[in-house]
Design an enzyme around this catalytic site. Structure first.
Site, PDB file in Angstrom:
ATOM      1  N   CYS A  58       0.839  -1.191   0.136  1.00  0.00           N
ATOM      2  CA  CYS A  58       0.059  -0.065   0.037  1.00  0.00           C
ATOM      3  C   CYS A  58       0.750   1.186   0.004  1.00  0.00           C
ATOM      4  O   CYS A  58       0.525   2.367  -0.391  1.00  0.00           O
ATOM      5  CB  CYS A  58      -0.890  -0.042   1.197  1.00  0.00           C
ATOM      6  SG  CYS A  58      -0.054   0.015   2.890  1.00  0.00           S
TER       7      CYS A  58
ATOM      8  N   HIS B  80      19.559   0.556  -0.182  1.00  0.00           N
ATOM      9  CA  HIS B  80      18.174   0.795  -0.286  1.00  0.00           C
ATOM     10  C   HIS B  80      17.371  -0.501   0.079  1.00  0.00           C
ATOM     11  O   HIS B  80      16.452  -0.128   1.073  1.00  0.00           O
ATOM     12  CB  HIS B  80      17.771   1.404  -1.640  1.00  0.00           C
ATOM     13  CG  HIS B  80      16.181   1.676  -1.736  1.00  0.00           C
ATOM     14  ND1 HIS B  80      15.380   2.801  -1.158  1.00  0.00           N
ATOM     15  CD2 HIS B  80      15.102   1.131  -2.461  1.00  0.00           C
ATOM     16  CE1 HIS B  80      14.261   2.674  -1.374  1.00  0.00           C
ATOM     17  NE2 HIS B  80      14.039   1.344  -2.161  1.00  0.00           N
TER      18      HIS B  80
ATOM     19  N   GLU C  16       8.772  -0.308  11.398  1.00  0.00           N
ATOM     20  CA  GLU C  16       7.622  -1.440  11.303  1.00  0.00           C
ATOM     21  C   GLU C  16       8.227  -2.534  10.874  1.00  0.00           C
ATOM     22  O   GLU C  16       8.938  -2.634   9.780  1.00  0.00           O
ATOM     23  CB  GLU C  16       6.461  -0.627  10.575  1.00  0.00           C
ATOM     24  CG  GLU C  16       6.698  -0.249   9.259  1.00  0.00           C
ATOM     25  CD  GLU C  16       6.412  -1.415   8.124  1.00  0.00           C
ATOM     26  OE1 GLU C  16       5.870  -2.463   8.784  1.00  0.00           O
ATOM     27  OE2 GLU C  16       6.742  -1.336   7.063  1.00  0.00           O
TER      28      GLU C  16
ATOM     29  N   GLN D 188       6.693  -8.713   3.852  1.00  0.00           N
ATOM     30  CA  GLN D 188       6.443  -8.317   2.300  1.00  0.00           C
ATOM     31  C   GLN D 188       7.294  -8.706   1.243  1.00  0.00           C
ATOM     32  O   GLN D 188       7.123  -8.878   0.308  1.00  0.00           O
ATOM     33  CB  GLN D 188       5.795  -6.822   1.946  1.00  0.00           C
ATOM     34  CG  GLN D 188       4.411  -6.741   3.094  1.00  0.00           C
ATOM     35  CD  GLN D 188       4.284  -5.287   3.476  1.00  0.00           C
ATOM     36  OE1 GLN D 188       4.910  -4.345   3.354  1.00  0.00           O
ATOM     37  NE2 GLN D 188       2.949  -4.970   3.586  1.00  0.00           N
TER      38      GLN D 188
ATOM     39  N   GLY E 117     -16.445   2.625  17.628  1.00  0.00           N
ATOM     40  CA  GLY E 117     -15.919   3.441  16.645  1.00  0.00           C
ATOM     41  C   GLY E 117     -15.514   2.467  15.535  1.00  0.00           C
ATOM     42  O   GLY E 117     -15.357   1.295  15.743  1.00  0.00           O
ATOM     43  N   ALA E 118     -15.356   2.616  14.355  1.00  0.00           N
ATOM     44  CA  ALA E 118     -14.924   1.931  13.052  1.00  0.00           C
ATOM     45  C   ALA E 118     -14.006   2.550  11.948  1.00  0.00           C
ATOM     46  O   ALA E 118     -14.138   2.128  11.001  1.00  0.00           O
ATOM     47  CB  ALA E 118     -16.189   1.447  12.776  1.00  0.00           C
ATOM     48  N   GLY E 119     -13.283   3.512  12.483  1.00  0.00           N
ATOM     49  CA  GLY E 119     -12.762   4.598  11.553  1.00  0.00           C
ATOM     50  C   GLY E 119     -11.180   3.777  11.333  1.00  0.00           C
ATOM     51  O   GLY E 119     -10.953   2.734  11.842  1.00  0.00           O
TER      52      GLY E 119
ATOM     53  N   THR F 295      -8.212   4.526  12.648  1.00  0.00           N
ATOM     54  CA  THR F 295      -7.525   4.208  13.902  1.00  0.00           C
ATOM     55  C   THR F 295      -8.144   2.874  14.692  1.00  0.00           C
ATOM     56  O   THR F 295      -7.271   2.092  15.057  1.00  0.00           O
ATOM     57  CB  THR F 295      -7.583   5.310  15.028  1.00  0.00           C
ATOM     58  OG1 THR F 295      -7.043   6.444  14.179  1.00  0.00           O
ATOM     59  CG2 THR F 295      -6.837   5.291  16.259  1.00  0.00           C
TER      60      THR F 295
END
Length: 429
Positions: free
Chosen positions: A50, A97, A112, A118, A187-189, A191
């Site tokens: 992504c 790189h 991360e 990946q 909530g469901a956003g 975050t």
């Protein structure tokens, strides 16, 4: 062999462009088939996430222009639209790189860990499509080894650097084994979606998602095998959960002190861990004063995050040193392999000359030649053949002013310069 990396990432382009150059699994076979044919590269790899799309090519020539044209054409884009958002790395810079990417030093969130997995998947996919050879395989494997060193020898991935991650990490301070705990996410956003992934990674298996719209709550909850409810149903389920993390855009508190007090009585005062990420706050501040409730706000988390970012920055400097060492090790390996290949060719040519001169001497002997004469002729012919090409090249280099060639020849054969008045071996004879 030339190494080339061409890419686009979160730093160089917005998501609207990144999503247009992403490779879907369904088109990977087509991409690998076209990629090498269009660029002339002998080996290739594709990383598509992504946040980035990167192409890794190994071959005899620099094929960056052809690669850009192919990438644009494959995704029905104009190459001019990509020129200002791509980056290109070559040879040792490309090696560095890839190692920085694998170690999480080039990620949106410093350190991360997901990107390493990946990249491993990208390597496996390239192998599946027979797109890698000895060079890229060696580079990928060495990169994974360096990234592992970065993970084990530095603190680059130890501390949370996002509100969502920090919330879940702090929950570990209350609950040692989170597989036994049930979480209520309000909530469901984005975050809360990220919080749910971190909770799942931490071992939580029982999820309840509360949202203003039930459909969105159910969609998010079902990802983890949980249940969705509307906000008004929270009091009915509050006593059954241990972890409450809330992030909505509500202008008024959603969870009040009275509801929590009633739930605590039903729970027989088993502790709650609550994080209110929302601004304005979703949970009444008075809830934090209740016994057995550990309530944190986004301000409480910010200090943790800032401290951990500083910690990661120090670890990043250590990681850069490990990567510099890893790049040098890889280049040394390539030079050693190149030396082996060169020596094989050198030995093969010498053996061919030897065999030719030996066969010539044997024919002379079969025709009745004097053995001593044939032997001396063999030695003289072999010496001349072995020395002719190097002698020619050294004279040419000296005439061009490249005196280092003669210095290297003396080092290579450990030669000592003869005194000008001292006769050569031939003259002595």
């Amino acid at each position: 062999m030339a190494l080339l990396t061409l890419g686009i990432n979160h730093r160089t382009a917005p998501v609207e462009i990144r999503e247009r150059v992403a490779f879907t699994p369904e088109r990977m076979a087509e991409a690998f088939s076209e990629l090498r044919a269009a660029t002339g590269a002998s080996e290739a790899g594709i990383l598509s996430t992504c946040n980035r799309t990167e192409l890794y090519l190994a071959g005899d020539d620099d094929c960056a222009p052809a690669l850009l044209r192919w990438l644009a054409g494959f995704h029905d884009l104009d190459a001019a639209d990509l020129e200002n958002v791509i980056y290109v790395h070559r040879d040792s810079d490309a090696v560095r790189h890839m190692m920085r990417v694998a170690a999480g030093l080039d990620s949106m969130v410093l350190g991360e860990p997901q990107i390493l997995g990946q990249l491993k998947d990208a390597y496996a996919l390239a192998r599946e499509h027979n797109a890698t050879g000895a060079f890229l395989s060696r580079l990928f494997e060495h990169t994974f080894s360096v990234a592992k060193r970065v993970r084990t020898e530095t603190a680059i991935g130890e501390n949370p650097v996002s509100v969502a991650y920090a919330s879940v990490s702090m929950a570990h301070q209350i609950f040692a084994d989170m597989s036994r705990n049930k979480a209520l996410l309000i909530g469901a956003g984005k975050t809360i979606e990220l919080v749910s992934r971190h909770l799942a990674d931490a071992g939580v298996r029982d999820f309840l998602v509360a949202n203003r719209t039930l459909e969105r709550a159910q969609t998010l909850a079902e990802i983890h095998g949980g249940k969705g409810i509307v906000l008004s149903e929270i009091p009915d389920h509050l006593a059954d959960v241990d972890i409450v993390i809330s992030s909505t855009a509500s202008p008024l508190p959603i969870l009040g002190k009275g509801a929590v007090e009633r739930a605590l009585k039903k729970r027989k005062h088993r502790p709650y861990f609550m994080v209110d990420i929302a601004v304005p706050r979703d949970i009444e501040p008075e809830v934090g004063a209740l016994a057995d409730v550990y309530l944190y706000t986004v301000d409480d988390l910010r200090q943790v995050i800032e401290e951990n970012v500083r910690s990661r920055e120090g670890a990043a400097r250590e990681a850069e040193n490990l990567i510099a060492s890893g790049v040098q090790d890889f280049l040394d390996q390539l030079r050693a392999l190149d030396a082996v290949s060169t020596l094989k060719v050198f030995r093969s040519r010498a053996e061919s000359l030897r065999d030719a001169e030996t066969e010539k001497a044997l024919r002379a002997l079969r025709n009745g030649a004097d053995p001593e004469t044939a032997l001396r002729s063999l030695a003289r012919g072999l010496t001349n053949k072995l020395l002719h090409q190097p002698s020619t090249q050294v004279r040419k280099a000296m005439a061009e002013g490249r005196t280092e060639v003669a210095d290297f020849l003396r080092e290579l054969y450990q030669l000592e310069m003869l005194d000008a008045d001292e006769p050569t071996t031939t003259e002595k004879l």
